[in-house]
Each structure stands twice: as structure tokens, then as C-alpha cells.
Motif scaffolding. Sequence first.
Motif, mmCIF file in Angstrom:
data_model
loop_
_atom_site.group_PDB
_atom_site.id
_atom_site.type_symbol
_atom_site.label_atom_id
_atom_site.label_comp_id
_atom_site.label_asym_id
_atom_site.label_seq_id
_atom_site.Cartn_x
_atom_site.Cartn_y
_atom_site.Cartn_z
ATOM 1 N N LYS A 170 0.832 -1.204 0.000
ATOM 2 C CA LYS A 170 0.000 0.000 0.000
ATOM 3 C C LYS A 170 0.866 1.252 0.000
ATOM 4 C CE LYS A 170 -3.960 2.129 2.273
ATOM 5 N NZ LYS A 170 -4.970 2.017 3.362
ATOM 6 N N SER A 171 2.024 1.163 0.672
ATOM 7 C CA SER A 171 2.941 2.312 0.695
ATOM 8 C C SER A 171 4.345 1.821 0.975
ATOM 9 C CB SER A 171 2.519 3.336 1.756
ATOM 10 O OG SER A 171 2.609 2.781 3.056
ATOM 11 N N GLU A 225 1.904 -2.974 4.561
ATOM 12 C CA GLU A 225 0.705 -3.702 4.126
ATOM 13 C C GLU A 225 1.001 -4.460 2.834
ATOM 14 O OE1 GLU A 225 -3.051 -1.662 4.393
ATOM 15 O OE2 GLU A 225 -2.173 -0.100 5.670
ATOM 16 N N VAL A 226 1.867 -5.448 2.968
ATOM 17 C CA VAL A 226 2.434 -6.153 1.810
ATOM 18 C C VAL A 226 1.638 -7.407 1.477
ATOM 19 C CG1 VAL A 226 4.499 -7.284 0.910
ATOM 20 C CG2 VAL A 226 4.710 -5.271 2.391
ATOM 21 N N ARG A 250 0.568 -12.781 2.825
ATOM 22 C CA ARG A 250 0.202 -11.454 3.326
ATOM 23 C C ARG A 250 1.096 -11.119 4.515
ATOM 24 N NH1 ARG A 250 -4.551 -9.803 0.998
ATOM 25 N NH2 ARG A 250 -5.840 -11.473 0.073
ATOM 26 N N MET A 251 1.734 -9.971 4.446
ATOM 27 C CA MET A 251 2.661 -9.552 5.486
ATOM 28 C C MET A 251 2.348 -8.114 5.875
ATOM 29 S SD MET A 251 6.007 -11.137 3.600
ATOM 30 C CE MET A 251 5.222 -11.021 1.988
#
Length: 364
Positions: A200-201, A213-214, A228-229
Amino acid sequence: MNRIGREMTEYLALIVLKTIALVWLVLLGFDLINAFYNSFSDVGKNGFTLNYALLSTLFTTPRRAYDLLPVVSVIGLLLGLGQLAGKSELIAMASVGVSRLQIAIGALLPAVVLSGAMIITNETVGIASEKQALSLNSHKASKFTLARYSGVWAKDGDLYFNARSGSAKGSGDAAWLELADVRLYRVGKDGALASITQAKSASNQSDHWQLNEVQRTTFKPDSVLLERMGQIPWKTQITNESLEATLSRPGNLSLHELRTNIDYLERNKLDARVFTTAYWGRLFYPFKIALLCLAVLPFAFGSLRSGGLGKSLFLGIIVGVSAMLLERLFVSLSDVYRFDVRVAYVLAPLSVFALCWGYLAKRI
């Protein structure tokens, strides 16, 4: 409007147009010379030559002319009306039946026409030439590609990097770069896509990149692995300086491109404020110029007859600079307190207008 009134209005508009053009030429010349001088420190670095410095400066001319017009209009209008007032020509116009409304129309007409012309020029020639300047300036840093709608692209080894947008955060030594909607495409030795990492950033504080928000998708011969990390570090040779020279800055985008970016970011629940600020600043541009020019009309009718060139120039600079500083202040406050930036763009010229007419209208 009778024939005499129309002729006087046209004559006044021509005088004001000439003074605006003269002031515009002088201030734009000084601005370009200063920009060219400031680029000397980058000459000789990463293939950035003197020719690149000259061309990149010239390519910014439409944008600089666009930025200067509000202040130039106010100064030029005051100089033009001051010239007529000093020769008692405004009094002569009034004596033959030319109303103050007709004088105001003649004074405002050049600024309104020029603002419309600059909007069209900036949306066409200005945006294109600014992107050419940005392309030339990219020689100061690493090679990156700026796509029209998908942000910035870069290659780092076997990794292809894309960020939709980015902005500087903090200030001074504590400043860092934050990117929005980041994608990392890793390609295997066989040329096939090995993985896609979406974040996300991404932020670079203390020279350490971090993805937030990987979600990572890894492509295996017989399956696809989805992970999801929360936050993970990102080791890369990409620097703040190289990205800042290439990122899609709101000032380098057309109104359509700004609207597209705003819609995209809002759909994905990302912060679009930097784009909305630029978007509404572009739309309020002619309103700002018209209101500032209208604000200084009491000087023409009341106090310019005895002041001469110096007084006209001084008043124009004070009003123009005050409006510019107030706009920056209100826009910054809107960013801090999260109120509608359109209110900020209205408040700045309206405050100058109220101040001028509040103190000077009684002298008309």
C-alpha cells in the motif's frame, strides 16, 4: 455603452495590457536567469551538461509565466492606471461620461483574457514542456521512466519497480519520501515472472526502505503462493534523490490527469490531497487573478494620482506578495486541519480584497 465609452475602455485596456506585458517580461527574465544560475551546481554530474541546464530552464518558461501572472497582473494594472492617473487621464475620462464601471472593465479585461490564455497554454504547451524539463533533469540522477498514468518505473537488477505516486514527508534533516501503491515485479533467469509484491505504501526513513501492508504472489512451476505480510524491509539501490527527480508531480499533470489520479487514489482509499490541492488551485486560478485586480481598483480611483510610478509598483508588490503568502498559509492550514482546500483558495484573495476595499473604498 456609447461609442466614446467603448473607445476609452479599449484605450485603457491597451495601456494596462502593455504594462502587464512589460512587467511580465522583466520578472520572467529575472526568474529564468536565477533558475539557470542555480542549475550550474549540477553541471558535470551524471552527464548533466550546460546544454541540458539551458534547455531544462527554457522548457520551464510556460510554467514560470503561468505562476507569475497573478502578481504580474496586479503590478501591471496598478502601473497602467497609475500612469493614467498621474496625467489626469482618468479624470478626463470621467468628464466625458466614462463611468467607473467602464474604467474597471477596461482595467480588468487584459488580466481576464491573459488568465484564460495562460490556462489553455499551461494545459497544452506548459505541461508538455515541463515534462521535457523533468526528462532532462533526470540526468542528475539514475535513469527512470515516467509513465503518463501509472507513475514512475525503474529497474533494479532483476526487479522492476512501479509506484503510482509519491510525496515528501517531514522537513529538513528529518524529511523522507513516501510512495503510494507500490509494485515490485521480480523476473527469473529464464525471463518469466517469478513474483509480484504489492504494498500500500513504502517509506524511506534513515536511508532504510520499508514496505507497508504487503501482499506477495509467488509463481511456482505447478502452483501460486499468496502471502500477506504487515511490514517488511526493502533492500534497493533506489534513492530519494533519484525518485524525487522523476515522480509524477501534481504541477506537471494536466487537469484531466489530476482528476484521473484523484479518482484512482480515492477508489483505493489512499490520500489524494496533494492532487486535489493542485487540481483546485488550477480551477481557482482565473478567479484569483480577477479578484486581486478588482481589489486594487480603489487605489486607482483614490490614491495613485499623487504617488507616481514608485507608489504604484510598491502597492502592486505588497498586494501580490500578500496574496501569494496568504494562499500558501491557508492551503497549509487546510492540510493540517483537514478542511476543504477550496475554502483556502477562496479565503486568500477574498482576504486581500476585503482589506483593500475596507480601508480604501471610503476614499473613492
